[in-house]
Design a protein around this motif. Sequence first.
Motif, short mmCIF file in Angstrom:
data_model
loop_
_atom_site.label_atom_id
_atom_site.label_comp_id
_atom_site.label_asym_id
_atom_site.label_seq_id
_atom_site.Cartn_x
_atom_site.Cartn_y
_atom_site.Cartn_z
N LYS A 1 -43.48 -51.11 -155.08
CA LYS A 1 -44.16 -49.88 -155.50
C LYS A 1 -44.40 -49.83 -157.01
O LYS A 1 -45.44 -49.40 -157.48
CB LYS A 1 -43.33 -48.67 -155.05
N HIS B 1 -44.33 -52.43 -159.31
CA HIS B 1 -44.47 -53.70 -160.03
C HIS B 1 -45.53 -53.65 -161.12
O HIS B 1 -45.56 -54.54 -161.98
CB HIS B 1 -44.60 -54.90 -159.08
N HIS B 2 -46.38 -52.62 -161.11
CA HIS B 2 -47.28 -52.45 -162.26
C HIS B 2 -46.93 -51.21 -163.08
O HIS B 2 -47.58 -50.91 -164.07
CB HIS B 2 -48.74 -52.32 -161.78
N HIS C 1 -45.02 -58.79 -152.99
CA HIS C 1 -45.39 -57.72 -153.93
C HIS C 1 -46.87 -57.33 -153.84
O HIS C 1 -47.22 -56.20 -154.09
CB HIS C 1 -45.01 -58.09 -155.37
N ASP C 2 -47.73 -58.26 -153.44
CA ASP C 2 -49.16 -57.96 -153.37
C ASP C 2 -49.66 -57.78 -151.94
O ASP C 2 -50.87 -57.83 -151.69
CB ASP C 2 -49.97 -59.08 -154.04
N ALA D 1 -50.13 -51.32 -154.79
CA ALA D 1 -48.67 -51.20 -154.90
C ALA D 1 -48.16 -50.12 -153.94
O ALA D 1 -47.16 -50.32 -153.24
CB ALA D 1 -48.28 -50.88 -156.34
#
Lengths: 108, 306
Positions: free
Chosen positions: B207, B209-210, B144-145, B186
Motif C-alpha cells: 500500500k 511503497h510509493h 508490490h506491483d 498501490a
Amino acid sequence: MKRIKIEEASEGNILAKNIVLENGIVLLSKKSTLTKSLINQIKKQNIFFIYIENNSKEYEDDIDYIKNETIKNNLSDIEERFILVKDIKLMKDIKNIVKEVITKGYSD
Amino acid sequence: MKKDKFDEIMSAIKSTYSLPSLPEVINKINYLMDDDTVSVNYIGNLMTKDISLSAKILKIVNSPYYGFPHRIYNLNHALVLLGSNTLKSIIITSSIFDLMKDIMKGLWEHSLFCGLTAKYIAKQINNGKQIIDEDLVFSAGLLHDIGKLIIAIKFKDDFNAAIKLAQEEKKVYVEAEKEVLSVSHADVGYYLTKEWNYPASICTPIKFHHEFLMLYSNENIDKNYNIKSITNNKNKLYYSKNYVIETAIINLSDILAKSLGIGFSGSIYVDEIKNEIMEILSIDLAFLKKIIEEIYYFKDELNVFN
C-alpha cells in the motif's frame, strides 16, 4: 559452441564437448585443441559431427563491438533514467555507482 | 478520485471471476499453508499433483541464488528450505506469470528483481540477527506491483495512456497514474492481497511503497526509531511500527531495480530515495554501493524463475 561436420574442422579448433565413443571411452576431452593428426583419428572412429568453441577472431571482434555498443547505450540510458533526480546528491552518487557496476559487468 | 472507477476496481477485486484465477490445487495449498497443524509432507504430496509447479519450485530452490551445497530433488525438502511465505508468493506469481508476460513486458522481471533485492537488503541489515523477516519482504517485493496487473486488465486504455504520458513527459509512473487514473496501483495491490488473506506485513508495504513519508508521519516515527537503536536495545524485542521498516525496504528495492534498469514497470524514470529511508534503516552510501554491486548479478538468475 557450434556443431560442425568433421570435414569442416581445422587445426586450432577447441572442442566444446567431450568426444565419446560408443563403448563409453572418452576419445578426446573438451577444451582439447585439434591438430591434423587428431582430426584424422576422429575421422577413423566414424564420427561425423563435433562441437567446437566459437573462438574465431571475427567472432570475438563482434562480441567486443556489441559489448562496447551496449556500454555506450547503457551509460546514456542511465543518464536518462536519473534525469528527474539529477540534482539530488544521494541520487547522483547512486547513478555513478550504477554506471561503475554496469561498465564493470561488461568487462568481466 | 472518481468514485465510479474506484468502485469498479473494488468490485473486480471482490468478484474472483474477473481476476487472474488461481488453479484449484494452488488455492488449496495456499489455504493449507496458513494452517500450522498441517504437515509439510501433506502439502508436498498435494503439490506433486501440479507437475509444472513442482518443477518450478525445484528449479528455484536449486538456483545459485539459494546456493545449497547439494542438489535438492525432494519437494518436501524444498518446502522446508524455502519457507511457506516464499513458496506462497512463488505459487501465486508463477500462476499469474504468463498473464504478466502477456500484459506487460518486463513487469515480471522488475517484480522478481525487487523481491530478491528486498530479501538481500533485509539479510544485510539483519546481519545474523532476526530483526526483519527476510521471506516476508521477499514476498512483498515480488507482489508490490500486482495492482498494475489488475489495472492493466480492467482499464487497459487508461493504463496505456499513463505509460505513454510517463514516457512523453518524463514522469515516474505513479505521477502519470495520478493524472490519468482515479485509482492507484498501490491501493489496488493492497486490497487484492488482503482479499488473498496475506498478512499485514505484506499488504502494508504494498500500500505504501510509493508513499513512505505518509506512513512515516502517520505512525509518528521519530529519529530514534531506527535499525541502529533497535539493534542496540538488546533487552527489548523488535516491534514493528506498522511495518514502516519493511515498507522502507520495498521502496528502496523498487528504486534500485529501476536504477539498474532491470525489467519495466511503467516508466524508466528513477524516483528519489528519501533521507528518512536511509535514516530508519540506518544505512549510508557505502551500504548502498555494496548492495548495488551484489544485486546486479541477480539479473543473471531471473531466467531461473521462468
